[in-house]
Design a protein around this motif. Sequence first.
Motif, PDB file in Angstrom:
ATOM      1  N   PHE A   6       0.827  -1.199   0.000  1.00  0.00           N
ATOM      2  CA  PHE A   6       0.000   0.000   0.000  1.00  0.00           C
ATOM      3  C   PHE A   6       0.868   1.258   0.000  1.00  0.00           C
ATOM      4  N   TRP A   7       1.951   1.218   0.773  1.00  0.00           N
ATOM      5  CA  TRP A   7       2.849   2.375   0.834  1.00  0.00           C
ATOM      6  C   TRP A   7       3.471   2.650  -0.542  1.00  0.00           C
ATOM      7  N   HIS A   8       3.920   1.615  -1.213  1.00  0.00           N
ATOM      8  CA  HIS A   8       4.521   1.799  -2.537  1.00  0.00           C
ATOM      9  C   HIS A   8       3.488   2.313  -3.542  1.00  0.00           C
ATOM     10  N   LEU A   9       2.261   1.843  -3.436  1.00  0.00           N
ATOM     11  CA  LEU A   9       1.201   2.338  -4.312  1.00  0.00           C
ATOM     12  C   LEU A   9       0.957   3.825  -4.047  1.00  0.00           C
ATOM     13  N   ALA A  10       0.909   4.215  -2.788  1.00  0.00           N
ATOM     14  CA  ALA A  10       0.723   5.629  -2.444  1.00  0.00           C
ATOM     15  C   ALA A  10       1.849   6.471  -3.032  1.00  0.00           C
ATOM     16  N   ASP A  11       3.057   5.971  -2.942  1.00  0.00           N
ATOM     17  CA  ASP A  11       4.208   6.684  -3.490  1.00  0.00           C
ATOM     18  C   ASP A  11       4.083   6.839  -5.007  1.00  0.00           C
ATOM     19  N   ARG A  12       3.705   5.765  -5.673  1.00  0.00           N
ATOM     20  CA  ARG A  12       3.534   5.833  -7.134  1.00  0.00           C
ATOM     21  C   ARG A  12       2.435   6.811  -7.526  1.00  0.00           C
TER      22      ARG A  12
END
Length: 72
Positions: A6-12
């Motif tokens: 989820f964190w990586h998706l938010a970053d993207r």
Amino acid sequence: MRPHDFWHLADRLTVNEKNPEGFRCAISRAYYAAFLSAVDLLEAMNIFLLGSPGKHTELLNILGNTGDSALV
């Protein structure tokens, strides 16, 4: 679900969707990353949430009533 996903998706989203919708989605995904990380932390200490509905409120109550001034 893994919190880091989820964190990586938010970053993207913040990089690729520079618009109100993208930022709103990024905030939501970052929240779930934090929520799931906190759940994992509690479960590692053998503290389990009762479940929906109210799981998010229950988590806040547990973390807010630890008696640990640094955490509060």
